[in-house]
Design a protein around this motif. Structure first.
Motif, PDB file in Angstrom:
ATOM      1  N   LYS A  71      -1.530  22.668   1.280  1.00 18.12           N
ATOM      2  CA  LYS A  71      -2.397  21.556   1.688  1.00 18.12           C
ATOM      3  C   LYS A  71      -1.571  20.675   1.309  1.00 18.12           C
ATOM      4  CE  LYS A  71      -7.062  23.458   3.004  1.00 18.12           C
ATOM      5  NZ  LYS A  71      -8.417  23.118   2.731  1.00 18.12           N
ATOM      6  N   ASP A  72      -1.714  19.516   2.159  1.00 20.63           N
ATOM      7  CA  ASP A  72      -1.227  18.027   1.905  1.00 20.63           C
ATOM      8  C   ASP A  72      -2.097  17.353   0.988  1.00 20.63           C
ATOM      9  OD1 ASP A  72       1.314  18.537   3.126  1.00 20.63           O
ATOM     10  OD2 ASP A  72       0.611  17.899   5.047  1.00 20.63           O
ATOM     11  N   LEU A  73      -1.862  16.593   0.013  1.00 23.43           N
ATOM     12  CA  LEU A  73      -2.680  15.861  -0.505  1.00 23.43           C
ATOM     13  C   LEU A  73      -2.155  14.449  -0.744  1.00 23.43           C
ATOM     14  CD1 LEU A  73      -4.732  16.622  -3.940  1.00 23.43           C
ATOM     15  CD2 LEU A  73      -3.195  14.832  -4.116  1.00 23.43           C
ATOM     16  N   VAL A  74      -2.798  13.321  -0.669  1.00 26.93           N
ATOM     17  CA  VAL A  74      -2.246  12.175  -0.665  1.00 26.93           C
ATOM     18  C   VAL A  74      -2.894  11.225  -1.831  1.00 26.93           C
ATOM     19  CG1 VAL A  74      -1.807   9.808   0.485  1.00 26.93           C
ATOM     20  CG2 VAL A  74      -1.464  12.263   1.649  1.00 26.93           C
ATOM     21  N   LEU A  75      -1.964  10.468  -2.624  1.00 25.39           N
ATOM     22  CA  LEU A  75      -2.314   9.665  -3.579  1.00 25.39           C
ATOM     23  C   LEU A  75      -1.921   8.442  -3.177  1.00 25.39           C
ATOM     24  CD1 LEU A  75      -3.265   8.824  -6.364  1.00 25.39           C
ATOM     25  CD2 LEU A  75      -0.936   9.250  -7.106  1.00 25.39           C
ATOM     26  N   SER A  76      -3.231   7.403  -2.950  1.00 24.76           N
ATOM     27  CA  SER A  76      -2.765   6.100  -2.241  1.00 24.76           C
ATOM     28  C   SER A  76      -3.240   5.003  -3.317  1.00 24.76           C
ATOM     29  CB  SER A  76      -3.935   5.940  -1.440  1.00 24.76           C
ATOM     30  OG  SER A  76      -3.738   4.644  -0.788  1.00 24.76           O
ATOM     31  N   TYR A  77      -2.517   3.987  -3.562  1.00 26.79           N
ATOM     32  CA  TYR A  77      -2.758   2.779  -4.408  1.00 26.79           C
ATOM     33  C   TYR A  77      -1.930   1.911  -3.920  1.00 26.79           C
ATOM     34  CZ  TYR A  77       1.956   4.526  -6.270  1.00 26.79           C
ATOM     35  OH  TYR A  77       3.251   4.774  -6.376  1.00 26.79           O
ATOM     36  N   ILE A  78      -2.224   0.534  -4.436  1.00 27.09           N
ATOM     37  CA  ILE A  78      -1.658  -0.805  -4.011  1.00 27.09           C
ATOM     38  C   ILE A  78      -0.682  -0.952  -5.277  1.00 27.09           C
ATOM     39  CG2 ILE A  78      -1.707  -3.098  -3.249  1.00 27.09           C
ATOM     40  CD1 ILE A  78      -4.517  -2.602  -2.245  1.00 27.09           C
TER      41      ILE A  78
ATOM     42  N   LEU B 180       0.804  -1.176  -0.035  1.00 25.62           N
ATOM     43  CA  LEU B 180      -0.115  -0.104  -0.040  1.00 25.62           C
ATOM     44  C   LEU B 180       0.775   1.239   0.013  1.00 25.62           C
ATOM     45  CD1 LEU B 180      -2.991   1.452   0.232  1.00 25.62           C
ATOM     46  CD2 LEU B 180      -2.595   1.027   2.824  1.00 25.62           C
ATOM     47  N   ARG B 181       0.780   2.185  -1.086  1.00 23.22           N
ATOM     48  CA  ARG B 181       1.478   3.299  -0.990  1.00 23.22           C
ATOM     49  C   ARG B 181       0.784   4.658  -0.757  1.00 23.22           C
ATOM     50  NH1 ARG B 181       4.689  -0.222  -0.523  1.00 23.22           N
ATOM     51  NH2 ARG B 181       6.024  -1.249  -2.065  1.00 23.22           N
ATOM     52  N   PHE B 182       1.428   5.447  -0.156  1.00 28.38           N
ATOM     53  CA  PHE B 182       0.695   6.788  -0.210  1.00 28.38           C
ATOM     54  C   PHE B 182       1.867   7.810  -0.608  1.00 28.38           C
ATOM     55  CE2 PHE B 182      -1.305   4.475   3.150  1.00 28.38           C
ATOM     56  CZ  PHE B 182      -2.801   4.961   3.020  1.00 28.38           C
ATOM     57  N   LYS B 183       1.573   8.631  -1.668  1.00 32.87           N
ATOM     58  CA  LYS B 183       2.380   9.515  -2.206  1.00 32.87           C
ATOM     59  C   LYS B 183       2.012  10.923  -1.700  1.00 32.87           C
ATOM     60  CE  LYS B 183       4.932  10.933  -6.127  1.00 32.87           C
ATOM     61  NZ  LYS B 183       5.224  10.704  -7.675  1.00 32.87           N
ATOM     62  N   THR B 184       2.786  11.975  -1.250  1.00 35.94           N
ATOM     63  CA  THR B 184       2.130  13.054  -0.719  1.00 35.94           C
ATOM     64  C   THR B 184       2.652  14.216  -1.913  1.00 35.94           C
ATOM     65  OG1 THR B 184       2.498  12.302   1.687  1.00 35.94           O
ATOM     66  CG2 THR B 184       2.273  14.659   1.244  1.00 35.94           C
ATOM     67  N   TYR B 185       1.638  15.024  -1.921  1.00 34.81           N
ATOM     68  CA  TYR B 185       1.970  16.317  -2.745  1.00 34.81           C
ATOM     69  C   TYR B 185       1.518  17.533  -1.801  1.00 34.81           C
ATOM     70  CZ  TYR B 185       1.315  13.183  -6.755  1.00 34.81           C
ATOM     71  OH  TYR B 185       1.822  12.300  -7.904  1.00 34.81           O
ATOM     72  N   GLN B 186       1.919  18.816  -2.277  1.00 39.52           N
ATOM     73  CA  GLN B 186       1.498  19.922  -1.783  1.00 39.52           C
ATOM     74  C   GLN B 186       0.820  20.816  -2.643  1.00 39.52           C
ATOM     75  OE1 GLN B 186       4.239  22.540   0.349  1.00 39.52           O
ATOM     76  NE2 GLN B 186       3.687  21.509   2.304  1.00 39.52           N
ATOM     77  N   ILE B 187      -0.748  20.936  -2.276  1.00 38.41           N
ATOM     78  CA  ILE B 187      -1.393  21.660  -3.501  1.00 38.41           C
ATOM     79  C   ILE B 187      -2.019  23.029  -2.485  1.00 38.41           C
ATOM     80  CG2 ILE B 187      -3.799  21.536  -4.286  1.00 38.41           C
ATOM     81  CD1 ILE B 187      -1.974  19.274  -5.209  1.00 38.41           C
ATOM     82  N   GLY B 188      -1.778  24.106  -3.639  1.00 41.59           N
ATOM     83  CA  GLY B 188      -2.039  25.486  -3.441  1.00 41.59           C
ATOM     84  C   GLY B 188      -0.833  26.312  -3.072  1.00 41.59           C
ATOM     85  N   ARG B 189      -0.632  27.302  -3.755  1.00 41.26           N
ATOM     86  CA  ARG B 189       0.726  28.197  -3.797  1.00 41.26           C
ATOM     87  C   ARG B 189       0.654  28.831  -2.319  1.00 41.26           C
ATOM     88  NH1 ARG B 189       1.813  31.705  -9.190  1.00 41.26           N
ATOM     89  NH2 ARG B 189       2.132  29.906 -10.580  1.00 41.26           N
ATOM     90  N   ARG B 190      -0.413  29.120  -1.922  1.00 41.44           N
ATOM     91  CA  ARG B 190      -0.560  29.898  -0.648  1.00 41.44           C
ATOM     92  C   ARG B 190      -1.035  29.036   0.588  1.00 41.44           C
ATOM     93  NH1 ARG B 190       0.447  35.253  -1.097  1.00 41.44           N
ATOM     94  NH2 ARG B 190       0.086  36.158  -3.025  1.00 41.44           N
ATOM     95  N   SER B 191      -2.000  28.177   0.528  1.00 38.12           N
ATOM     96  CA  SER B 191      -2.414  27.198   1.446  1.00 38.12           C
ATOM     97  C   SER B 191      -1.388  26.081   1.895  1.00 38.12           C
ATOM     98  CB  SER B 191      -3.696  26.691   1.285  1.00 38.12           C
ATOM     99  OG  SER B 191      -3.781  25.910  -0.064  1.00 38.12           O
TER     100      SER B 191
END
Length: 516
Positions: free
Chosen positions: A203-210, A190-201
Motif C-alpha cells: 500500500k502507498d503511504l504518504v508523509l506530508s510536511y512543509i 509542501l512536500r509529499f514523500k511516498t512509501y510502500q507499506i506491507g510486504r504483500r499489500s
C-alpha cells in the motif's frame, strides 16, 4: 516432529522460490513473458491480455491489465488505437529496440509512463491499476498508469462534526486526499514523500510536511520510524500509529487522527507532519501534545471569546470524565464529613436499602454504560441512538426502582458519560474512560488519598511521555508562556503571531492560525 520440521522447511523454500520469481528479468520472447505473468498472478479471471500486431508490420505486441481497475476508454483510445494503427510515418524501424523507443517516446499518449525490466515491476504495476505493454523481441515493458476505480464521494466527517466550518472530509482514495491538502496549502514548499507499506499489500503511504517550517529533526525521526515498518498489510492507519508511537503501553494517544483536511493543513502550518495511508480516511498528525487532544477546529472558526469558553468546558469535561465517580466514592465511603450536611443527609437517604457499597454501585453502572455505548456504536445508526438513550433511561430507572443503585449514583454516572462525549478526540475519550476505573479503585481503597496518589502517578507518566521527541505535556511542562495564548485560552487571532515554540520550527512567525 521431524515431518513437521520438513513441512515447514518446504513451506519456507516455496515462499523463497516465489519471492525469487518476482525478481526474474523480462525475456525477449513475448509468449514466455505472458506465461510468467499468468503464473505469478495465478491466472485470475479478471486478468485481460490482448495480443495484436502493428498495422503494416509483423511486430507482435500485447497489453495486459486487471479488469475493473483501469480506465477502459483510456486503454482503448490512447494505447490500443495509437499502437495498432500507427499512421503518419513512411516506415517503421525494423529493429525491435528502436521501435520500442519510438512507441515509448512518440506513440503512447498516456501521462504517467515508465519502463519495467522485472516481473516485480510488472506485478506491482498491474495490481496498482496500470496497463503493461509488451513488444516481442524486447526485454523490457512499458508500464502506463491507467488506474481508475469507484470511490466514495467526499462527505462531511462523521467523527468530527462542526456547526461552523468545512464540510469536507477525507475519503479512502489517497490521491483525492493529497489533492484536498493541496487545495488548502498552495505552497511550493509542501512536500509529499511516498512509501510502500506491507510486504504483500504494498500500500502507498504518504508523509506530508512543509519544508522551511518543520524542524528537520522531526522529519528525520518520522522517516526512520516509517522505514522500520515490516508487516504483511496495514489495512488502517491505526496499524501505522501503533508501530511508530513512542510508548505503546501508555493509554494516551501520541499521534492524533482526523478526517478533516482543514485540521491537517493547520497542523502542517504549525510545523507538524501528516501521514496518509491509501484505503483509509483517517490521517495521522504528529507530534501531538495533551493540549492538542482537547482542541477542535471550531475553536478558531468562532470568535475568540466563544472558542475560549468551549475549551474551558472541555477541560472541565475531562476532569469530570476521569474523577467524578471516584470523588463520589471517596466522599461517601471515607470522607462524609467533607460533604455539606443537607447534601450528606440526602445522599444517605437515597442510599438507604442499597445492598452494595458505593464502589460496587459505580462499577456496575460504569460497566453498564460502557456496554450501552458499545451496543449503540455497533448497531445501525437509527437503532444505535435509540438503544443509547432508551436503554440508559430504562436500565437506570429499573436499577433505582429495584434498589440496586441510588439515584445519586445514576446522576454521577450520567454526568460522567456526558462529559466523556464532550471530548473532541475519540481516542482521548477512551483513554479517560479507561483511567476512570483505575481512579475508582484507588478511591475505594484509600479515599481521597488514593485519588491524589493516582493523580501524581499519572502526572509522572505524562511528563515522561514524548511524541517524536516533543514532551507530551508541553507547554504546561516544560513551560512556554507564549504558547499559553493557544492552550486553555484561545487568544484573538491578531495576537497569535508565532508558531508553537515547542515545535522548534525554522520559520517561527505565523500569519495564519488554525487547529492542530
Amino acid at each position: 516432529m521431524v515431518s513437521r520440521y520438513f513441512f515447514r522447511k518446504k513451506e519456507k523454500q516455496e515462499t523463497k522460490n516465489k519471492e525469487e520469481n518476482f525478481s526474474v528479468k523480462i525475456v525477449k520472447n513475448i509468449e514466455k513473458n505472458l506465461d510468467n505473468l499468468k503464473e505469478i498472478l495465478g491466472e485470475p479471471n479478471d486478468l485481460v491480455i490482448r495480443e495484436f500486431t502493428i498495422k503494416g508490420s509483423k511486430h507482435k505486441c500485447a497489453i495486459a491489465y486487471i479488469d475493473g481497475m483501469v480506465d477502459s476508454n483510456l486503454v482503448h483510445n490512447n494505447i490500443m488505437k495509437n499502437v495498432q494503427l500507427i499512421t503518419g510515418r513512411d516506415s517503421l524501424p525494423e529493429a525491435e529496440s528502436e521501435l520500442f523507443e519510438e512507441i515509448y517516446q512518440e506513440i503512447l499518449s498516456v501521462t504517467s509512463i515508465k519502463e519495467g525490466t522485472t516481473l516485480d515491476d510488472i506485478s506491482n504495476g498491474i495490481l496498482s491499476g496500470s496497463t503493461i505493454f509488451y513488444l516481442n523481441g524486447v526485454s523490457k515493458v512499458i508500464i502506463m498508469d491507467t488506474g481508475r476505480w469507484e470511490t466514495r464521494s467526499i462527505e462531511e466527517p462523521t467523527t468530527e462534526t462542526v456547526i461552523r466550518g468545512s464540510r469536507e472530509g477525507f475519503i479512502e482514495d489517497l490521491r483525492t486526499n493529497t489533492v484536498m491538502i493541496r487545495r488548502y496549502i498552495k505552497d511550493p514548499n509542501l512536500r509529499f514523500k511516498t512509501y510502500q507499506i506491507g510486504r504483500r499489500s504494498k500500500k502507498d503511504l504518504v508523509l506530508s510536511y512543509i519544508e522551511g517550517i518543520i524542524n528537520p529533526d522531526i522529519v528525520k525521526e518520522v522517516n526512520r520510524r516509517l522505514e522500520t515498518i515490516d508487516m504483511d498489510d496495514a489495512p488502517e492507519s491505526g496499524y501505522i500509529e501503533e508501530w511508530i508511537e513512542d510508548s505503546f503501553l501508555s493509554p494516551f494517544p501520541q499521534v492524533l487522527n482526523t478526517e478533516r483536511p482543514d485540521k491537517v493543513s493547520s497542523a502542517l502550518f504549525d510545523g507538524k507532519v501528516a501521514i496518509l495511508l491509501d484505503g483509509t480516511p483517517f490521517v495521522l498528525i504528529a507530534p501531538s501534545t495533551l493540549g492538542n487532544t482537547l482542541q477542535s477546529p471550531e475553536d478558531y472558526y468562532e470568535r475568540w471569546t466563544i472558542g475560549t469558553l468551549l475549551r474551558a468546558l472541555r477541560y472541565l469535561a475531562a476532569f469530570i470524565a476521569m474523577f467524578l465517580p471516584a470523588l463520589y466514592i471517596a466522599l461517601v465511603s471515607f470522607h462524609p464529613g467533607m460533604i455539606p450536611s443537607d447534601l450528606a443527609f440526602s445522599i444517605a437517604a437515597s442510599r438507604e436499602g442499597v445492598p452494595f457499597p458505593a464502589f460496587v454501585e459505580a462499577l456496575l453502572m460504569g460497566l453498564t454504560m460502557e456496554l450501552l455505548r458499545e451496543a449503540g456504536t455497533r448497531l445501525p445508526t437509527p437503532i444505535g441512538q435509540t438503544i443509547g438513550i432508551v436503554g440508559g433511561l430504562v436500565i437506570g430507572e429499573a436499577a433505582v426502582s429495584a434498589g440496586l443503585v441510588s439515584p445519586a449514583m445514576v446522576i454521577v454516572i450520567a454526568l460522567n458519560a456526558i462529559a466523556s462525549f464532550s471530548l473532541p478526540s475519540y481516542s482521548v475519550a477512551i483513554s479517560f474512560r479507561i483511567l476512570l476505573f483505575g481512579m475508582m479503585f484507588a478511591a475505594a481503597t484509600f479515599g481521597l488519598y488514593g485519588i491524589i496518589l493516582s493523580y501524581i502517578m499519572l502526572n509522572v507518566h505524562l511528563v515522561n511521555l514524548k511524541s517524536f521527541g516533543v514532551p507530551y505535556t508541553t507547554p504546561f511542562a516544560p513551560n512556554f508562556l507564549s504558547d499559553w495564548k493557544d492552550l486553555i485560552l484561545r487568544a484573538p487571532i491578531t495576537t497569535i503571531k508565532s508558531r508553537p515554540i515547542y515545535m522548534q520550527t525554522q520559520d517561527k512567525k505565523s500569519v495564519n492560525k488554525g487547529d492542530s
